[in-house]
Design a protein around this motif. Structure first.
Motif, short mmCIF file in Angstrom:
data_model
loop_
_atom_site.label_atom_id
_atom_site.label_comp_id
_atom_site.label_asym_id
_atom_site.label_seq_id
_atom_site.Cartn_x
_atom_site.Cartn_y
_atom_site.Cartn_z
N GLY A 249 0.75 -1.34 -0.16
CA GLY A 249 0.00 -0.08 -0.02
C GLY A 249 0.71 1.44 0.03
O GLY A 249 0.57 2.35 -0.66
N ASP A 250 1.90 1.07 0.57
CA ASP A 250 2.95 2.14 0.76
C ASP A 250 4.10 1.80 0.21
O ASP A 250 5.23 1.22 0.75
CB ASP A 250 3.22 2.55 2.01
N GLY A 251 4.61 1.74 -1.13
CA GLY A 251 5.36 1.04 -2.00
C GLY A 251 6.98 1.87 -1.67
O GLY A 251 7.79 1.34 -2.07
N THR A 252 6.74 3.06 -1.01
CA THR A 252 8.14 3.89 -0.60
C THR A 252 8.86 3.18 0.45
O THR A 252 10.06 3.33 0.68
CB THR A 252 7.72 5.13 -0.49
N ASN A 253 8.30 2.21 1.38
CA ASN A 253 8.86 1.79 2.52
C ASN A 253 9.11 0.19 2.38
O ASN A 253 9.45 -0.39 3.24
CB ASN A 253 8.27 2.12 3.74
N LEU A 254 8.90 -0.38 1.25
CA LEU A 254 9.00 -1.75 1.24
C LEU A 254 10.53 -2.10 0.90
O LEU A 254 11.28 -1.37 0.39
CB LEU A 254 8.14 -2.39 -0.25
N VAL A 255 10.74 -2.89 1.78
CA VAL A 255 12.47 -3.50 1.83
C VAL A 255 12.41 -4.68 0.85
O VAL A 255 11.93 -5.75 1.16
CB VAL A 255 12.66 -3.91 3.09
N LEU A 256 13.55 -4.23 -0.21
CA LEU A 256 13.52 -5.61 -1.12
C LEU A 256 14.82 -5.56 -1.77
O LEU A 256 15.21 -4.37 -2.40
CB LEU A 256 12.62 -5.10 -2.33
N GLY A 257 15.64 -6.42 -1.62
CA GLY A 257 16.94 -6.22 -2.03
C GLY A 257 17.97 -7.25 -1.40
O GLY A 257 17.55 -8.34 -1.11
N ILE A 258 19.36 -7.10 -1.31
CA ILE A 258 20.33 -7.95 -0.77
C ILE A 258 20.38 -7.67 0.78
O ILE A 258 20.20 -6.65 1.24
CB ILE A 258 21.46 -7.58 -1.60
N ASN A 259 20.86 -8.68 1.33
CA ASN A 259 21.14 -8.81 2.60
C ASN A 259 22.25 -7.95 3.26
O ASN A 259 22.09 -7.01 4.20
CB ASN A 259 20.98 -10.13 3.36
N ASP A 260 23.36 -7.97 2.38
CA ASP A 260 24.32 -7.22 2.74
C ASP A 260 25.18 -7.06 1.53
O ASP A 260 25.03 -7.59 0.42
CB ASP A 260 25.18 -8.01 3.83
N ILE A 261 26.48 -5.97 1.86
CA ILE A 261 27.32 -6.17 0.57
C ILE A 261 28.21 -7.19 0.51
O ILE A 261 28.48 -7.81 1.62
CB ILE A 261 28.22 -4.68 1.03
N PRO A 262 28.42 -7.68 -0.71
CA PRO A 262 29.24 -8.86 -0.84
C PRO A 262 30.80 -8.78 -0.30
O PRO A 262 31.03 -7.67 -0.33
CB PRO A 262 28.92 -9.22 -2.49
N ASP A 263 31.29 -9.75 -0.06
CA ASP A 263 32.60 -9.69 0.42
C ASP A 263 33.62 -9.55 -0.82
O ASP A 263 33.27 -9.84 -1.96
CB ASP A 263 33.12 -11.23 1.01
N ASN A 264 34.78 -9.01 -0.59
CA ASN A 264 35.82 -9.00 -1.69
C ASN A 264 35.32 -8.06 -2.74
O ASN A 264 35.50 -8.72 -3.87
CB ASN A 264 36.35 -10.29 -2.08
#
Length: 395
Positions: A249-264
């Motif tokens: 309903g509030d598309g601006t606060n949806l969390v969608l992506g990677i868990n953390d920055i990849p190593d190396n």
């Protein structure tokens, strides 16, 4: 604490495959009927048995959504990636694409500009630049980073991604590439929100069996990794749901992506906008988690995980629960209860927990009956849900 398996239990089309299949089928649908929309979903039989078919879809909203689907590069990419099976695979693929593009762009910078600047227009390379690695070239071409002539093997970095000064291309503008990918990703997030708003939300009001699953009325706090109000709608509880990844309903606060920055990886800053923790902070999403629980008001604490994969992508939350239990050793009742649909599902969840917490911690907690696996339809679950923890807070 509920995960996507909780929504799937109620027949909702929230699986990754449902998202892709239903949206991909829109272009071939002649009319937006219940059958046409949900026919190819993985849970169609349960959807039919659980929800009324007289749902009216807004054609204009769907047509607007279709326009976004045709344009958005991330959706088109995921639609073509047939080996993705789950939302966890989806997150892994995002990381894969980012690593491939950012490392390739860095390589492009080094190989093209190692001898100095180039006159604008003099920017032709050969596919041999990437050792004819078709996968790299295809991804760069798909996301419109390069232009590629298959027959001649010529490829060009698109003009807008060069740094240009005094009539020369002096380098690759990586920041513009990051912005390009992130803008497309925000468009994908809008598509994601619209899918849930248009095709999932209406099902709640069309439930055939209106009786509620009141077993969870004793729960004091509810946290969900989902974007949906299923717990309140289907269980009839009065407590507020804490949406850890945002709410539809509030598309601006949806969390969608990677868990953390990849190593190396070099230039880690480029990955930050795609991380979940950045999105939580930037979108003011509920990221406080167990800090919301009022401490020292109970003589016992029980944590229930229902429908959650316990995958390493959510290890931050899992560790917080286990560490909380470890810190309250003097409390009379302290348990972590994993709700399972069948005995077979226990093995995968147990593997994930051992991977996150280590063998010693899991063995110890199971020996001490702190960590338990209980079947959804069992007296064991009913017992745990009705253990008296001397609540001093009234909801």
């Amino acid at each position: 604490m509920t995960g996507n398996g909780f929504d799937l239990h109620f027949g909702l089309p929230t699986a990754y495959k449902d998202f892709i299949i239903i949206l991909s089928s829109l272009e071939s649908i002649s009319s937006y009927t219940f059958e046409n929309i949900y026919l190819n979903s993985s849970n169609y039989t349960k959807i039919v048995s659980s929800y009324n078919k007289d749902i009216s879809f807004n054609p204009e909203s769907i047509e607007n959504l279709e326009d976004l689907l045709k344009q958005n590069l991330w959706f088109r990419f995921f639609r073509s990636e047939l080996e993705i099976e789950s939302w966890i695979d989806f997150e892994t693929k995002i990381e894969y694409v980012l690593k491939l593009i950012f490392s390739s762009v860095k390589y492009f910078q080094e190989k093209i500009f190692d001898l100095g600047s180039l006159k604008i227009g003099n920017r032709v390379s050969k596919s041999t630049l990437f050792n004819n690695n078709i996968e790299i070239i295809e991804v760069l071409n798909f996301f419109k980073i390069i232009e590629w002539n298959v027959e001649s093997g010529e490829l060009r970095l698109k003009e807008e991604f060069f740094i240009q000064k005094y009539g020369y291309n002096t380098g690759v503008n990586t920041e513009k590439i990051v912005k390009h990918l992130h803008t497309e990703f925000l468009g994908f997030r809008e598509i994601f929100n619209l899918y849930f708003t248009i095709f999932v939300a209406p099902l709640y009001e069309n439930l055939i069996d209106k009786s509620l699953d009141d077993r969870f009325k004793t729960i004091n706090y509810h946290f969900t990794f989902n974007y949906t109000p299923t717990f309140n709608k289907m269980c009839g509880t009065k407590i507020s749901t804490n949406y850890l990844h945002g709410q539809i309903g509030d598309g601006t606060n949806l969390v969608l992506g990677i868990n953390d920055i990849p190593d190396n990886v070099i230039n880690k800053i480029h990955y930050i906008p795609f991380t979940k923790y950045f999105q939580k902070l930037n979108g003011n999403t509920d990221f406080h988690f167990l800090n919301k629980i009022e401490k020292n008001t109970f003589s016992g604490y029980q944590f229930f995980f229902y429908g959650h994969s316990l995958d390493i992508s959510d290890q931050e939350y899992i560790n917080e629960v286990f560490d909380f239990i470890d810190k309250i050793k003097t409390i009379e009742i302290r348990k972590i209860i994993i709700v399972i649909h069948n005995i077979e599902s226990k093995a995968k969840l147990l593997v994930n927990l051992i991977n996150i917490r280590g063998k010693d911690d899991i063995v110890k907690k199971m020996k001490e009956n702190i960590l338990r696996f209980v079947l959804l339809d069992s007296e064991g679950l009913n017992y745990e849900l009705n253990v008296n923890i001397n609540r001093s807070i009234t909801f």
